[in-house]
Motif scaffolding. Structure first.
Motif, short mmCIF file in Angstrom:
data_model
loop_
_atom_site.label_atom_id
_atom_site.label_comp_id
_atom_site.label_asym_id
_atom_site.label_seq_id
_atom_site.Cartn_x
_atom_site.Cartn_y
_atom_site.Cartn_z
N HIS A 105 2.73 1.62 -3.37
CA HIS A 105 1.79 1.98 -4.42
C HIS A 105 1.49 3.48 -4.38
O HIS A 105 1.57 4.18 -5.41
N HIS A 106 1.16 4.00 -3.21
CA HIS A 106 0.77 5.40 -3.11
C HIS A 106 1.97 6.35 -3.10
O HIS A 106 1.81 7.54 -3.45
N PHE A 151 -7.84 -4.68 5.89
CA PHE A 151 -7.13 -3.86 4.90
C PHE A 151 -7.98 -2.69 4.40
O PHE A 151 -7.82 -2.22 3.28
N SER A 158 -6.25 -0.33 -4.59
CA SER A 158 -7.23 0.20 -3.66
C SER A 158 -8.61 0.16 -4.33
O SER A 158 -8.81 0.82 -5.36
N TRP A 204 -6.30 -3.38 9.63
CA TRP A 204 -5.49 -4.15 8.68
C TRP A 204 -5.12 -5.51 9.26
O TRP A 204 -4.27 -6.21 8.71
N ARG A 217 -12.50 2.34 1.37
CA ARG A 217 -11.87 1.47 0.38
C ARG A 217 -11.17 0.30 1.07
O ARG A 217 -11.04 0.26 2.30
N GLN A 218 -10.72 -0.64 0.25
CA GLN A 218 -10.02 -1.82 0.76
C GLN A 218 -8.85 -2.13 -0.17
O GLN A 218 -8.97 -2.07 -1.39
N TRP A 219 -7.72 -2.46 0.44
CA TRP A 219 -6.55 -2.85 -0.34
C TRP A 219 -6.62 -4.35 -0.62
O TRP A 219 -6.66 -5.18 0.28
N ARG A 220 -6.67 -4.70 -1.90
CA ARG A 220 -6.67 -6.11 -2.29
C ARG A 220 -6.23 -6.22 -3.74
O ARG A 220 -6.39 -5.29 -4.53
N PHE A 228 0.83 -1.20 0.00
CA PHE A 228 0.00 0.00 0.00
C PHE A 228 0.87 1.26 0.00
O PHE A 228 0.62 2.21 -0.76
N ASP A 284 -10.20 0.89 -9.14
CA ASP A 284 -8.98 1.43 -8.55
C ASP A 284 -9.01 2.95 -8.73
O ASP A 284 -9.37 3.44 -9.78
#
Length: 485
Positions: free
Chosen positions: A43-44, A429, A451, A417, A444-447, A40, A479
């Motif tokens: 990515h960001h 998450f 996101s 998380w 949102r959810q990270w999967r 995460f 996303d």
């Protein structure tokens, strides 16, 4: 208007796997949460939304000091108590430094990714939660800075990673805090001054006492729910595990009870309370100034905090079922008196009336649980009376939630998380994305490496399904579109 978009996460609990006797499942859950959070961050760090940097707000419980055992060492001539010998040192500022160092060793790569995220031009606010409340102490915050520097944080980068004692307020956008202060099982009498001024030891609340004594005795249980178990719940569990386990749990429960009443004794000490009260007021003024909040508004919101359960003998007694034991004992005494002194049929009538009265009183008393959800859902609307923030975001409950408020605002809980037994993998998450201009928020959810929109209705019938047209939720693809830096 804010120049950054917000990402809000909470309740990662790194260090929980260090609890003595932690199960394979719990250690795997923390490892999975760490891997996902590092993805995460990476990515960001490389992606921006509308060309704006991120302001990552970790809304409490990034670390779990509560689970880290520091073996006790006796000073010359000192005799260690059984409590310290078996369960290690209590939570204090000095041992908080040691606990943070141990967590940092276990999660060095994660701290390095956090530093890289800040080095990419983003900001990080670490809001203090009840499981990492030691971060309020300057020596513990300094140890965190030292650990971040050890994984490559330059002074300019360290300046973008801040420990926040209570709240993050972005006027016109959001109010963010952990939320434990509204939970009677996890709050402290003076939330910005939670330690005993005599020796710097953290004053017990129900959550801390439950994890130290009950969580250590039964490590296979979810430590985030042990304070909600009633007496009979623990006894049934211990009985199912055999006589030896029953005795072990009885002893742990006794220590838990003593810890709660010891905390109540500290609440009754006027001298110690006065010192904590003055420290809390001084820190409140500084926190309000640092957060850009008028002192009157900070004081008004501070008054919304719930007093800890340990402050009230009645509430402690109800949680420990002492009222039920008293009712049972009284009923037994009345029955004995009827058998001894009532004539003929009066014995049976008296006993029947005593039992019927006891049942009626028990139903009137009702069940009492240490619960945070109901008060935490009522507080956001009150907070909005004092601050300009359409979105009020809490963590703490591990329960991702989206709740429109009657006054037009929205309460959002960022969830957790930690994919352990509660709340489960499908509800972990989760995080909150808040666009700053115009203010819009999304749960949102990270999967699957990205996101995605999180709809609590997909996993729990307790929450209504929402549409993209509801206030605060912008239409989006699976996303979030993010412009490259």
């Amino acid at each position: 208007m804010s120049t950054a978009n917000l990402l809000v996460v909470s309740d990662l609990h790194f260090g929980e796997e260090l609890l003595p006797g932690a199960t394979v499942e719990r250690r795997a859950a923390v490892a999975l949460a760490s891997t996902a959070f590092r993805e995460f961050l990476r990515h960001h760090a490389a992606r921006r939304l509308d060309g704006k940097p991120w302001r990552l707000v970790i809304a409490g419980d990034l670390f779990d000091f509560m689970s880290v055992m520091i073996p006790a060492r006796a000073n010359p001539g000192e005799r260690l108590s059984r409590d310290r010998r078996e369960l290690g040192e209590p939570r204090t500022t000095a041992f908080g430094v040691d606990r943070l160092a141990r967590i940092a060793i276990a999660h060095r790569e994660l701290l390095a990714d956090l530093v890289k995220f800040a080095a990419a031009g983003h900001a990080v606010d670490l809001v203090v939660g009840n499981h990492d409340i030691e971060l309020l102490a300057a020596p513990v915050a300094a140890e965190l800075a030292r650990q971040l520097a050890a994984v490559g944080a330059e002074p300019a980068v360290l300046a973008r990673i801040k420990v926040v004692p209570w709240f993050v307020h972005v006027p016109g956008v959001a109010w963010i805090e952990h939320g434990h202060v509204y939970d009677e099982g996890c709050s402290f009498e003076f939330n910005l001054a939670p330690t005993d001024p005599e020796d710097g030891t953290l004053v017990f609340n129900a959550d801390y006492a439950a994890v130290r004594y009950l969580g250590s005795a039964v490590p296979e249980l979810d430590p985030h729910g042990v304070e909600e178990w009633g007496f009979w719940g623990f006894m049934r569990y211990a009985w199912s595990a055999g006589w030896r386990s029953l005795g072990h749990v009885w002893l742990a429960y006794g220590r838990f009870v003593l810890a709660l009443f010891a905390a109540r004794g500290l609440h009754r000490s006027h001298r110690r309370r006065d010192r904590r009260r003055r420290e809390h007021r001084d820190r409140l003024a500084r926190v309000a100034a640092d957060g850009g909040l008028p002192l009157d508004a900070a004081r008004a919101i501070d008054r919304l905090a719930r007093a800890p359960m340990t402050y009230s003998f009645r509430r402690v007694a109800r949680m420990l079922m002492l009222d039920r034991f008293g009712l049972g004992l009284g009923t037994a005494l009345v029955a004995i008196a009827c058998l001894a002194f009532a004539p003929g049929w009066g014995k049976l009538v008296g006993i029947a009336l005593a039992i019927g009265g006891a049942i009626a009183i028990s139903r009137w008393l009702g069940a009492h649980y240490v619960t945070s959800q109901l008060p935490m859902r009522a507080i956001p609307e009150r907070i909005r009376r004092h601050v300009d923030a359409p979105f009020v975001v809490f963590g703490h409950t591990h329960d991702p939630r989206w709740q429109p408020l009657a006054d037009g605002g929205v309460y959002i809980n960022s969830g957790t998380w930690l994919p352990a037994t509660r709340p489960g993998l499908r509800r972990s998450f989760t995080h909150v994305l808040v666009r700053s201009d115009p203010p819009r928020a999304e749960l949102r959810q990270w999967r699957e490496g990205g996101s995605h929109r999180f709809d609590v209705g997909d996993v729990s019938a307790a929450f209504p399904r929402r549409s993209d047209s509801e206030p605060g939720i912008p239409p989006s693809s699976p996303d979030t579109p993010a412009a490259a830096r």
